[in-house]
Design an enzyme around this catalytic site. Structure first.
Site, PDB file in Angstrom:
ATOM      1  N   ARG A 173      -6.735  -2.505   8.902  1.00  0.00           N
ATOM      2  CA  ARG A 173      -7.240  -3.723   8.876  1.00  0.00           C
ATOM      3  C   ARG A 173      -6.832  -4.562   9.821  1.00  0.00           C
ATOM      4  O   ARG A 173      -7.609  -5.487  10.330  1.00  0.00           O
ATOM      5  CB  ARG A 173      -6.799  -4.553   7.435  1.00  0.00           C
ATOM      6  CG  ARG A 173      -7.857  -5.198   6.824  1.00  0.00           C
ATOM      7  CD  ARG A 173      -7.737  -5.787   5.231  1.00  0.00           C
ATOM      8  NE  ARG A 173      -6.472  -5.437   4.886  1.00  0.00           N
ATOM      9  CZ  ARG A 173      -6.484  -5.317   3.497  1.00  0.00           C
ATOM     10  NH1 ARG A 173      -7.566  -5.429   2.559  1.00  0.00           N
ATOM     11  NH2 ARG A 173      -5.278  -4.978   2.779  1.00  0.00           N
ATOM     12  N   ARG A 218     -25.589   9.288  10.578  1.00  0.00           N
ATOM     13  CA  ARG A 218     -25.038   9.102   9.387  1.00  0.00           C
ATOM     14  C   ARG A 218     -23.559   8.287   9.368  1.00  0.00           C
ATOM     15  O   ARG A 218     -22.996   8.305  10.274  1.00  0.00           O
ATOM     16  CB  ARG A 218     -24.701  10.232   8.622  1.00  0.00           C
ATOM     17  CG  ARG A 218     -25.750  11.260   8.305  1.00  0.00           C
ATOM     18  CD  ARG A 218     -26.761  10.685   7.341  1.00  0.00           C
ATOM     19  NE  ARG A 218     -27.847  11.639   6.960  1.00  0.00           N
ATOM     20  CZ  ARG A 218     -28.777  11.750   7.479  1.00  0.00           C
ATOM     21  NH1 ARG A 218     -29.207  11.116   8.639  1.00  0.00           N
ATOM     22  NH2 ARG A 218     -29.984  12.364   7.140  1.00  0.00           N
ATOM     23  N   ARG A 242       0.685  -4.964  -6.008  1.00  0.00           N
ATOM     24  CA  ARG A 242       0.838  -6.046  -5.002  1.00  0.00           C
ATOM     25  C   ARG A 242       1.020  -7.289  -6.092  1.00  0.00           C
ATOM     26  O   ARG A 242       0.113  -7.444  -6.895  1.00  0.00           O
ATOM     27  CB  ARG A 242      -0.773  -6.384  -4.405  1.00  0.00           C
ATOM     28  CG  ARG A 242      -0.876  -5.062  -3.344  1.00  0.00           C
ATOM     29  CD  ARG A 242      -1.594  -5.697  -2.165  1.00  0.00           C
ATOM     30  NE  ARG A 242      -1.376  -4.658  -0.961  1.00  0.00           N
ATOM     31  CZ  ARG A 242      -2.006  -3.897  -0.760  1.00  0.00           C
ATOM     32  NH1 ARG A 242      -3.103  -3.280  -1.316  1.00  0.00           N
ATOM     33  NH2 ARG A 242      -1.699  -3.134   0.355  1.00  0.00           N
ATOM     34  N   MET A 296      -9.207   3.523   8.244  1.00  0.00           N
ATOM     35  CA  MET A 296      -8.358   2.325   7.910  1.00  0.00           C
ATOM     36  C   MET A 296      -7.724   1.744   9.081  1.00  0.00           C
ATOM     37  O   MET A 296      -7.567   2.514  10.000  1.00  0.00           O
ATOM     38  CB  MET A 296      -7.381   2.742   6.894  1.00  0.00           C
ATOM     39  CG  MET A 296      -7.918   2.596   5.417  1.00  0.00           C
ATOM     40  SD  MET A 296      -6.867   2.940   3.964  1.00  0.00           S
ATOM     41  CE  MET A 296      -7.825   2.545   2.671  1.00  0.00           C
ATOM     42  N   GLY A 347       0.928  -1.183  -0.072  1.00  0.00           N
ATOM     43  CA  GLY A 347       0.104  -0.104  -0.025  1.00  0.00           C
ATOM     44  C   GLY A 347       0.997   1.205   0.065  1.00  0.00           C
ATOM     45  O   GLY A 347       1.796   1.222   0.822  1.00  0.00           O
ATOM     46  N   GLN A 399      -7.629   8.650   3.210  1.00  0.00           N
ATOM     47  CA  GLN A 399      -6.804   8.645   4.197  1.00  0.00           C
ATOM     48  C   GLN A 399      -5.100   8.341   3.655  1.00  0.00           C
ATOM     49  O   GLN A 399      -4.416   8.709   4.354  1.00  0.00           O
ATOM     50  CB  GLN A 399      -7.173   7.402   5.201  1.00  0.00           C
ATOM     51  CG  GLN A 399      -8.465   7.885   5.762  1.00  0.00           C
ATOM     52  CD  GLN A 399      -8.976   6.588   6.554  1.00  0.00           C
ATOM     53  OE1 GLN A 399      -8.757   6.123   7.425  1.00  0.00           O
ATOM     54  NE2 GLN A 399      -9.843   5.824   5.749  1.00  0.00           N
ATOM     55  N   ARG A 400      -5.223   7.818   2.692  1.00  0.00           N
ATOM     56  CA  ARG A 400      -3.870   7.398   2.186  1.00  0.00           C
ATOM     57  C   ARG A 400      -3.231   8.299   1.173  1.00  0.00           C
ATOM     58  O   ARG A 400      -1.955   8.425   1.159  1.00  0.00           O
ATOM     59  CB  ARG A 400      -4.080   5.923   1.397  1.00  0.00           C
ATOM     60  CG  ARG A 400      -2.964   5.138   1.855  1.00  0.00           C
ATOM     61  CD  ARG A 400      -3.060   3.682   1.752  1.00  0.00           C
ATOM     62  NE  ARG A 400      -3.363   3.324   0.409  1.00  0.00           N
ATOM     63  CZ  ARG A 400      -3.526   1.959  -0.005  1.00  0.00           C
ATOM     64  NH1 ARG A 400      -3.915   1.122   0.975  1.00  0.00           N
ATOM     65  NH2 ARG A 400      -3.580   1.785  -1.403  1.00  0.00           N
ATOM     66  N   ASP A 451      -0.666   2.645   8.498  1.00  0.00           N
ATOM     67  CA  ASP A 451      -1.211   2.208   9.537  1.00  0.00           C
ATOM     68  C   ASP A 451      -0.595   1.817  10.869  1.00  0.00           C
ATOM     69  O   ASP A 451      -1.008   1.842  11.993  1.00  0.00           O
ATOM     70  CB  ASP A 451      -1.614   0.383   9.312  1.00  0.00           C
ATOM     71  CG  ASP A 451      -2.492   0.232   8.138  1.00  0.00           C
ATOM     72  OD1 ASP A 451      -3.359   1.209   7.972  1.00  0.00           O
ATOM     73  OD2 ASP A 451      -2.664  -0.658   7.871  1.00  0.00           O
TER      74      ASP A 451
END
Ligand code: ADP
Ligand code: F6P
Length: 390
Positions: free
Chosen positions: A190, A272, A68, A188, A5, A280-281, A146
């Site tokens: 994961r 909402r 990837r 984000m 990423g 974010q990236r 992350d």
């Protein structure tokens, strides 16, 4: 090479590695599109000159591309990679990526002598080429929003991403407050709750969900009671942050929809969901990521030049503001331990493994924000000011 990423600051790392290499009298090459560039070779491996990286520091994403790459997961892909590196005259690789990319790099280095043997046996390289390139040096730089890598206090990109999340939540705050609404915001992460936790700390969110520390068994009632109390104390808006990888104690996924339903049905809040997603990236790196990537890129080249065939591959880290080298394999193994602890539902171990300050930040968050405290009485400000959490 940048791989996995993308993260803001990766370009600063490329710039620093290229320029430090040239400064030290080496030739620098960029491998475009992550491991795909090694596997395909050709125009994806390009010599870089001083001017080629001009303007890189302030650009988001990665200008040399990332991917990837499935082919590199298998030995035949890595065999092609080895061949293309030798043909380009490359004997060291600096990789900026996450734990996956760094795992692949370490495997590549371990296999390197065998890969060269096979290429010579297949007459794709000469014995002379094998002799010249018999040692491969690998150095890792951790690029990931992350902040999920053990052994380092910060990964390249995490503070840019956190700043972006805070900006977005500040924007949402304004509209939420106007309408007295609740927002469930997915961020984000994961496998790692750093972004969600630090966004909670930085924006005074009412409740957060992170993978390392799932909420209590009756979290639904607990969350509703905290939010109800905050409303009773005068708060006009509600913000709940959910990390992508959030789950409950039984590892059942906590979804933004589940949280929204509770806020709407049990608390009757107009709610909402906002999924911040890839904003974010992307975007420009913050000053810290420009500095970190530059300092670490310079150190990565030093590490390459100091390496001997017996030196374990290092990863360049930052610990208490010092740029340091740590063993790459151990950093990856420790990172994977966190995932294993979560899988085994050993959450206190997961919190402990994440890093020394993680639990401290979590405590600071709960004590200052998701309070069970009574409002402080004050006469110096108007109603609903200093006594309101957040
Ligand atoms: P990140 O580096 O951000 O963790 P990934 O886990 O997707 O991202 O890894 C990026 C790339 O690194 C993969 O697409 C693959 O090419 C390579 N890679 C990852 N794990 C391995 C592995 N165990 N062996 C070889 N290559 C790997
Ligand atoms: O860069 C890390 C990360 O942002 C994770 O938090 C997220 O789950 C993942 O990458 C998503 O990446 P992609 O959309 O590229 O699969």
């Amino acid at each position: 090479m940048t791989s996995g990423g993308d993260a803001p600051g990766m370009n600063g790392a490329v710039r620093a590695v290229v320029r430090m290499s040239i400064f030290m009298g080496c030739e620098a090459y960029a491998i475009y599109e992550g491991y795909e560039g090694l596997v395909q070779g050709g125009s994806l491996i390009k010599q870089m000159h001083w001017d080629d990286v001009r303007g890189y520091l302030s650009e988001g994403g990665t200008l040399i591309g990332t991917a990837r790459c499935k082919a590199f997961m298998e030995r035949p892909g890595r065999l092609q990679g080895a061949k293309h590196m030798v043909m380009a005259g490359i004997d060291a690789l600096v990789i900026c990526g996450g734990d996956g990319s760094l795992t692949g790099a370490d495997k590549f280095r371990k296999e390197w002598p065998g890969l060269l043997d096979e290429l010579v046996a297949k007459k794709e390289l000469t014995a002379e080429q094998k002799r010249t390139y018999q040692h491969l040096n690998i150095v890792g730089l951790v690029g990931s929003i992350d902040n999920d890598m053990s052994s380092t206090d910060a990964t390249i990109g995490c503070y840019s991403s956190l700043a972006r999340i805070c900006e977005a939540i500040d924007c949402i705050d304004a509209t939420a407050e106007s309408h007295q609404r609740a927002f469930v915001i997915e961020v984000m992460g994961r496998h790692c709750g750093w972004l969600a936790l630090m966004a909670g700390v930085s924006t005074s969110a009412d409740f957060i969900f992170i993978p390392e520390k799932p909420p209590s068994e009756n979290w639904e009632a607990e969350m509703c009671s905290i939010i109800r109390r905050h409303r009773e104390m005068g708060k006009r808006k509600t913000i709940v942050i959910v990390a992508e990888g959030a789950h409950d104690l039984a590892l059942g996924k906590v979804t933004p929809t589940r949280v929204k339903d509770l806020l709407s049905n049990d608390l009757k809040l107009d709610t909402r969901i906002t999924t911040l997603g890839h904003v974010q990236r992307g975007g420009r790196p913050c000053a810290y990521d420009r500095m970190l990537s530059t300092l670490q890129g310079v150190e990565a080249v030093r590490a390459v030049l100091n390496a001997t065939p017996d030196t374990p591959s290092p990863v360049i880290c930052v610990i208490e503001n010092k740029i340091v080298r740590k063993p790459l394999l151990k950093a990856v193994e420790d990172t994977l331990e966190v995932a294993k602890a979560i899988e085994a539902k050993d959450f206190s171990r997961a919190m402990h493994l994440r890093d020394a300050e993680f639990a401290e930040y979590h405590n600071a968050y709960t004590t200052t924000t998701a309070t069970g405290h009574q409002p402080e009485k004050t006469t110096t400000q108007g109603p609903g000011k200093s006594s309101i959490p957040g």
